[in-house]
Design a protein around this motif. Structure first.
Motif, mmCIF file in Angstrom:
data_model
loop_
_atom_site.group_PDB
_atom_site.id
_atom_site.type_symbol
_atom_site.label_atom_id
_atom_site.label_comp_id
_atom_site.label_asym_id
_atom_site.label_seq_id
_atom_site.Cartn_x
_atom_site.Cartn_y
_atom_site.Cartn_z
ATOM 1 N N LYS A 105 -4.203 19.314 19.676
ATOM 2 C CA LYS A 105 -2.989 20.138 19.748
ATOM 3 C C LYS A 105 -1.807 19.306 19.257
ATOM 4 N N VAL A 106 -0.892 19.928 18.529
ATOM 5 C CA VAL A 106 0.315 19.250 18.098
ATOM 6 C C VAL A 106 1.516 20.091 18.516
ATOM 7 N N TYR A 107 2.451 19.457 19.207
ATOM 8 C CA TYR A 107 3.660 20.132 19.687
ATOM 9 C C TYR A 107 4.812 19.779 18.748
ATOM 10 N N VAL A 108 5.516 20.784 18.264
ATOM 11 C CA VAL A 108 6.599 20.578 17.303
ATOM 12 C C VAL A 108 7.845 21.338 17.747
ATOM 13 N N PRO A 109 9.037 20.826 17.388
ATOM 14 C CA PRO A 109 10.288 21.488 17.803
ATOM 15 C C PRO A 109 10.562 22.790 17.055
ATOM 16 N N ARG A 110 9.934 22.957 15.879
ATOM 17 C CA ARG A 110 10.047 24.228 15.160
ATOM 18 C C ARG A 110 8.817 24.424 14.283
ATOM 19 N N ILE A 111 8.528 25.660 13.991
ATOM 20 C CA ILE A 111 7.386 25.987 13.145
ATOM 21 C C ILE A 111 7.868 26.806 11.962
ATOM 22 N N ASP A 112 7.645 26.286 10.759
ATOM 23 C CA ASP A 112 8.019 27.006 9.549
ATOM 24 C C ASP A 112 6.946 26.748 8.489
ATOM 25 N N ASP A 113 7.189 27.212 7.289
ATOM 26 C CA ASP A 113 6.198 27.057 6.224
ATOM 27 C C ASP A 113 5.892 25.594 5.926
ATOM 28 N N GLY A 114 6.916 24.729 6.027
ATOM 29 C CA GLY A 114 6.707 23.307 5.773
ATOM 30 C C GLY A 114 5.794 22.665 6.805
ATOM 31 N N VAL A 115 5.980 23.013 8.061
ATOM 32 C CA VAL A 115 5.125 22.497 9.134
ATOM 33 C C VAL A 115 3.690 22.965 8.932
ATOM 34 N N ILE A 116 3.527 24.225 8.587
ATOM 35 C CA ILE A 116 2.188 24.785 8.372
ATOM 36 C C ILE A 116 1.513 24.119 7.179
ATOM 37 N N SER A 117 2.244 23.946 6.072
ATOM 38 C CA SER A 117 1.673 23.324 4.879
ATOM 39 C C SER A 117 1.291 21.871 5.129
ATOM 40 N N THR A 118 2.147 21.139 5.835
ATOM 41 C CA THR A 118 1.873 19.727 6.125
ATOM 42 C C THR A 118 0.643 19.588 7.013
ATOM 43 N N THR A 119 0.553 20.439 8.026
ATOM 44 C CA THR A 119 -0.591 20.412 8.940
ATOM 45 C C THR A 119 -1.886 20.726 8.204
ATOM 46 N N ALA A 120 -1.854 21.750 7.368
ATOM 47 C CA ALA A 120 -3.047 22.135 6.610
ATOM 48 C C ALA A 120 -3.504 21.010 5.688
ATOM 49 N N PHE A 121 -2.536 20.325 5.075
ATOM 50 C CA PHE A 121 -2.878 19.265 4.135
ATOM 51 C C PHE A 121 -3.536 18.080 4.841
ATOM 52 N N VAL A 122 -3.014 17.669 5.988
ATOM 53 C CA VAL A 122 -3.609 16.543 6.717
ATOM 54 C C VAL A 122 -5.035 16.893 7.154
ATOM 55 N N LEU A 123 -5.236 18.128 7.613
ATOM 56 C CA LEU A 123 -6.583 18.554 7.999
ATOM 57 C C LEU A 123 -7.527 18.525 6.801
ATOM 58 N N ALA A 124 -7.017 18.964 5.646
ATOM 59 C CA ALA A 124 -7.825 18.947 4.426
ATOM 60 C C ALA A 124 -8.202 17.517 4.058
ATOM 61 N N GLN A 125 -7.247 16.589 4.163
ATOM 62 C CA GLN A 125 -7.537 15.180 3.886
ATOM 63 C C GLN A 125 -8.601 14.646 4.836
ATOM 64 N N SER A 126 -8.484 14.993 6.117
ATOM 65 C CA SER A 126 -9.395 14.458 7.121
ATOM 66 C C SER A 126 -10.836 14.910 6.878
ATOM 67 N N VAL A 127 -11.041 16.213 6.640
ATOM 68 C CA VAL A 127 -12.412 16.703 6.456
ATOM 69 C C VAL A 127 -13.002 16.208 5.136
ATOM 70 N N SER A 128 -12.158 16.052 4.108
ATOM 71 C CA SER A 128 -12.661 15.540 2.836
ATOM 72 C C SER A 128 -12.998 14.056 2.942
ATOM 73 N N LEU A 129 -12.208 13.322 3.708
ATOM 74 C CA LEU A 129 -12.514 11.915 3.938
ATOM 75 C C LEU A 129 -13.824 11.778 4.712
ATOM 76 N N HIS A 130 -14.074 12.707 5.614
ATOM 77 C CA HIS A 130 -15.336 12.689 6.367
ATOM 78 C C HIS A 130 -16.528 12.860 5.423
ATOM 79 N N ARG A 131 -16.375 13.734 4.421
ATOM 80 C CA ARG A 131 -17.431 13.907 3.417
ATOM 81 C C ARG A 131 -17.685 12.597 2.661
#
Length: 256
Positions: free
Chosen positions: A102-128
């Motif tokens: 879980k990640v707690y943030v002071p605001r949620i907008d498109d930038g927060v969503i895009s940044t979160t998605a990108f880090v997750l994408a990096q993590s699963v690809s690094l796992h591969r």
């Protein structure tokens, strides 16, 4: 509103252009770090060219169905990694905190969503890539345990090429050392990226993989050198043998 992410890596690369042609009315240019986004099952899907797929508020059953469809767009071998789950929660009274998926943030907008998605994408690809590296290490260990195989440079060369290709994937595809451009737009996005990167240990995992690949490449290089020396020695012995045969033929002619 809930913000639940699920991420999975499908394979080495995804044909984004073909996916965009078939899922969208127009094809637009996107940078390596930018995903192709589209709505799916009341949620949003982010598809990255380096093999990762991230779903936002997409139920797991529908996400699995989508993944099966996207397998057709994978370039090369399809090999799924284990899924990463993360929930983004709004908390205006605190700074960014990450714990227990879980990640707690002071605001949620498109930038927060895009940044979160990108880090997750990096993590699963690094796992591969971690899995691929372990297979390479096993392959080298198996090769070393085979008696009388050191002179076979073709296989050693193949191992060296696999190692170089895996390193290329890290640096040019997943770009594990680079932050996305969006982090320069806001301090919040930059802090979010840094904290999520530490949570998923991207830097440590990257160093671990590159250390193993460096060691594997050194072993493959030694095998290639041994193969080269073996070929050189063989040529030397052939020259000596021909010289001995020439002397023997001369002696035979003189004696008989």
């Amino acid at each position: 509103m809930q913000y639940k992410f699920i991420a999975l890596d499908l394979g080495d690369d995804i044909d984004i252009k073909r996916l965009m042609r078939e899922k969208s009315s127009h094809v637009e240019y996107i940078r390596w770090e930018e995903p192709f986004k589209f709505k799916y099952a009341q949620g949003t899907v982010f598809v990255y060219s380096f093999g990762a797929v991230v779903g936002l508020n997409v139920p797991s059953t529908q996400f699995n169905t989508l993944v099966s469809e996207l397998d057709d767009y994978v370039i090369g071998m399809v090999k799924h990694t284990s899924a990463e789950l993360l929930e983004v929660i709004l908390n205006k009274e605190k700074g960014i905190e990450v714990s227990e998926d879980k990640v707690y943030v002071p605001r949620i907008d498109d930038g927060v969503i895009s940044t979160t998605a990108f880090v997750l994408a990096q993590s699963v690809s690094l796992h591969r890539i971690e899995q691929k590296t372990e297979l390479l290490i096993d392959e080298i260990e198996k090769f070393l345990s085979e008696k009388g195989k050191f002179a076979k440079g073709k296989k050693a060369l193949g191992l060296a090429m696999k190692i170089l290709k895996t390193r290329h994937e890290i640096l040019s595809d997943v770009m594990i050392l680079d932050k996305p451009d969006i982090t320069w737009e806001s301090e919040l996005y930059d802090q979010l990226y840094q904290k999520l990167s530490r949570y998923y240990e991207l830097s440590r995992r990257y160093k671990n993989v590159t250390t193993k690949l460096d060691h594997a490449f050194e072993v493959a290089s030694v095998l290639l050198e041994i193969h080269g020396e073996s070929k050189a020695n063989l040529l030397e012995w052939m020259i000596i043998l021909l010289f001995v045969l020439e002397i023997a033929m001369s002696l035979i002619e003189k004696l008989f």
